[in-house]
Structure formats: C-alpha cells, structure tokens
Design an enzyme around this catalytic site. Structure first.
Site, PDB file in Angstrom:
ATOM      1  CG  ASP A 124     -62.197 108.562   3.369  1.00 23.02           C
ATOM      2  OD1 ASP A 124     -61.126 108.273   2.811  1.00 23.02           O
ATOM      3  OD2 ASP A 124     -63.023 109.327   2.868  1.00 23.02           O
ATOM      4  CB  CYS A 178     -62.844  94.322 -14.353  1.00 22.87           C
ATOM      5  SG  CYS A 178     -63.045  95.409 -12.929  1.00 22.87           S
ATOM      6  CB  CYS A 181     -66.431  95.404 -18.335  1.00 26.51           C
ATOM      7  SG  CYS A 181     -67.469  96.854 -18.032  1.00 26.51           S
ATOM      8  CB  CYS A 184     -65.589 102.465 -14.903  1.00 25.67           C
ATOM      9  SG  CYS A 184     -64.148 101.371 -15.001  1.00 25.67           S
ATOM     10  CB  CYS A 204     -60.436 112.538 -10.655  1.00 23.71           C
ATOM     11  SG  CYS A 204     -61.852 111.839  -9.775  1.00 23.71           S
ATOM     12  CB  CYS A 231     -67.777 112.854 -10.754  1.00 21.95           C
ATOM     13  SG  CYS A 231     -68.147 112.146 -12.381  1.00 21.95           S
ATOM     14  CB  CYS A 234     -66.177 105.749 -13.031  1.00 19.98           C
ATOM     15  SG  CYS A 234     -65.714 106.253 -11.363  1.00 19.98           S
ATOM     16  CB  CYS A 238     -69.913  99.417 -12.084  1.00 19.08           C
ATOM     17  SG  CYS A 238     -69.206  97.803 -11.669  1.00 19.08           S
TER      18      CYS A 238
END
Length: 337
Positions: A124, A178, A181, A184, A204, A231, A234, A238
């Site tokens: 990352d 997904c 749905c 999120c 965001c 946050c 979302c 799930c």
C-alpha cells in the site's frame, strides 16, 4: 503461511484494463489531492512496467475483522469513530515484515533447486494497484464500493504483494458476486459513489479525514458525523461479511476504541504523537486529526463540548482554527434550534 489468510497468483500483465480506469479516474479529478495517484501512472496502471523482470505477482490477504459492530459508535456523539483498520498497530509494518519473511523463504526454496529468484514486496505504499491484482489472483472481486470482497473472508482484510522473477502457476481471476445488492452504495453518508463500481474520493469520508489537507468543504462537514479517522460504513453493511474470518494477528486488536472528543481536542503535537505511536493515525499529524475532532464536536449537538472547541479558535494551524470556529457556531445554531 506467515499468518496470511489467503494467497493467489497472477501475471503482472493480468490487469490490462487498470491503466484506462486509472486514467479516467484522474482525468475526472476524482483523486482529489492525492497527487501521487497521477504521478507514475504508467507504473501504477501496468505492474509489468513497474518491474519488467517480474514474472509472477503473489497476492496475499490478511484478515483484520473486528469483533464488534463498527457502526455502533456513530450514536456516541461525545466520542470519535475510528476506522477498524486503524484501531491497532500499523498494518504497513505488520504485513511488510511477514511478506519479507515469506519472500526470503521463497528465494531459499528456489535456491535449493538451483533456480535464481528475486523478489520485491509492496504494502500500500508503492505504485501498485493491489485490488485489481487481488481480483486477478482470485482472492476476491472489487465490489460496488470498489473494495475487494471475498466469499471466504468477507471485506475485512489487508492486501500485500510479492513480485518475483519466478514464473509460478497462475490462479483464475475471481468473478463478481454482488448481484443486485446495493447496500454499500445506499449507506454512504456523502454519496461518494457516482455509480456502482465508481468512487469519487473527494466525497469519501476516508479520503476527507485522512488524505485531504486544509479545511473540508462546509457542505460536507455535517455529513462526517463523529467519524474522525476513516469510515467503515460501506464495508460494514456488506452481506458477505457473514463469512468473515476472525483476525489471528493480535496486533490488530482494538486499542484506540471510541475516544472522548474533548480529550482529543486538547492534544498538542507531542501528546498526539505519544498517544498514537505505532498507529496509522499518527501519519496524518496533529493538525489534520484535531481538525476532524472539531468537526465531530460541531456535529455532536452537545453544548458541553463547546469550551473544547472555543479554546482552539486561535490555533496556529489555520485548518484547526477554522474548524474550531465552525464547531462553536454550529453548536450555537443547535441550541437555537
């Protein structure tokens, strides 16, 4: 396997669509102040360009599933909500150490059969698009919230990558599960998803509280609620999280919790650094963090927190002073209402 929860293999050339999607994302300005996404786009969009000698990308998942409801804290107006991934020790350090140990084992195993091998590890912090690579390696799929989702692990996991010159067998890419749905998308407080599978980082809350420098747009401040670092909304809703694995790394256990906002507002730079040593929170600095705390105080509706905000109206950091003045005014408006 060094504590990782899942592993998959793909070729560096396995995400040919990534470069175009990244270019469109940046061209639309949806990366906000994250200039590093625009820089070195050629490497970020094409892993083969990042290290031409690499023949395989080994993608690994490490679970950090919380043992609690991450949305419950949103009702505690005098306390701050901190994203689950930042509750414990910095994952960059924990995951990278494991990747390096696994990489050394791989090199040694190849040496024993007289095969030369080199590796590079990434967590990352490099121009690597881990989520598309994770899907290409079969670890999961990018859901409508653009994060990776796994049928076996749910949503709560970090990704690490080992690039290697070894040509190892590749896995099949995961497909989308997904369906219809949109939980999120519907829960996002700021409407950060212009469409399924698209994110506008500028709206965001994770971006606004972590990456965005300076004052946040006044239109968005009330929507932050008491979220002071990241946050989880979302991810938390799930449905695939019913299959979420439990975290095995004790370093991810919650130690930050739901801290008192007034106490956080009083932190000077030294106290901030001491309190969040070893935490990913430390990297955003005292100014940005206290700015977030003041937005949460303004959103609390609690007049008893006003002195904590008023004390910072002349703070040397302009964004902190601005947030403090906004919080004082918002609390006054709340009283009048």
């Amino acid at each position: 396997m060094e504590g990782f929860s899942a592993v998959g293999f793909c070729a560096p050339s396995a995400i040919p669509e990534a470069a175009g999607r990244l270019a469109a994302f940046v061209a639309a300005g949806r990366h906000g102040q994250m200039g590093w996404m625009a820089e070195r786009m050629a490497w970020r969009g094409d892993p083969a360009a990042l290290w031409p000698e690499a023949r395989t990308v080994i993608m690994l998942a490490e679970v950090y599933s919380p043992g609690y409801d991450p949305l419950a804290v949103l009702a505690q107006k005098a306390r701050g909500a901190v994203s689950c991934y930042a509750q414990g020790r910095d994952y960059h350090d924990l995951v990278k150490k494991r990747l390096k140990r696994l990489g050394r084992w791989l090199i040694e195993a190849a040496r024993k059969v007289s095969v030369p091998a080199e590796i590079k590890v990434f967590v990352d912090t490099a121009p690597v698009m881990e989520k598309p690579l994770g899907q290409a390696a079969g670890l999961g799929w990018q859901g409508k919230h653009t994060n990776l989702v796994s049928r076996d692990l749910g949503s709560w996991f970090f990704l690490g990558a080992i690039f290697t010159t070894l040509d190892l067998p590749k896995d099949e890419a995961e497909t989308d599960h997904c369906g219809s749905c949109r939980a999120c998308l519907d829960i996002c407080p700021t409407g950060a998803f212009p469409a399924p599978y698209q994110l506008d980082a500028r709206r965001c809350i994770s971006y606004l509280t972590i990456e965005h420098r300076g004052p946040v747009d006044e239109e968005l401040r009330p929507l932050l609620g008491n979220r002071i670092y990241g946050c989880d909304d979302c991810l938390a809703v799930c449905p695939w999280n019913k299959f979420a694995a439990r975290a095995r790394e004790t370093g991810y256990a919650a130690r930050v919790g739901a801290p008192d906002l007034a106490e956080l507002a009083a932190l000077d730079d030294a106290a901030f650094r001491a309190r969040f040593a070893g935490s990913p929170i430390k990297r955003i600095g005292r100014g940005r963090f206290v700015r977030n705390v003041l937005y949460a105080i303004g959103n609390s509706g609690l007049s008893r927190l006003e002195p904590a905000a008023r004390a910072l109206c002349s703070d040397p950091d302009p964004a902190v002073a601005d947030a403090a003045s906004w919080a004082v005014a918002r609390l006054a408006d709340t009283r009048r209402d």
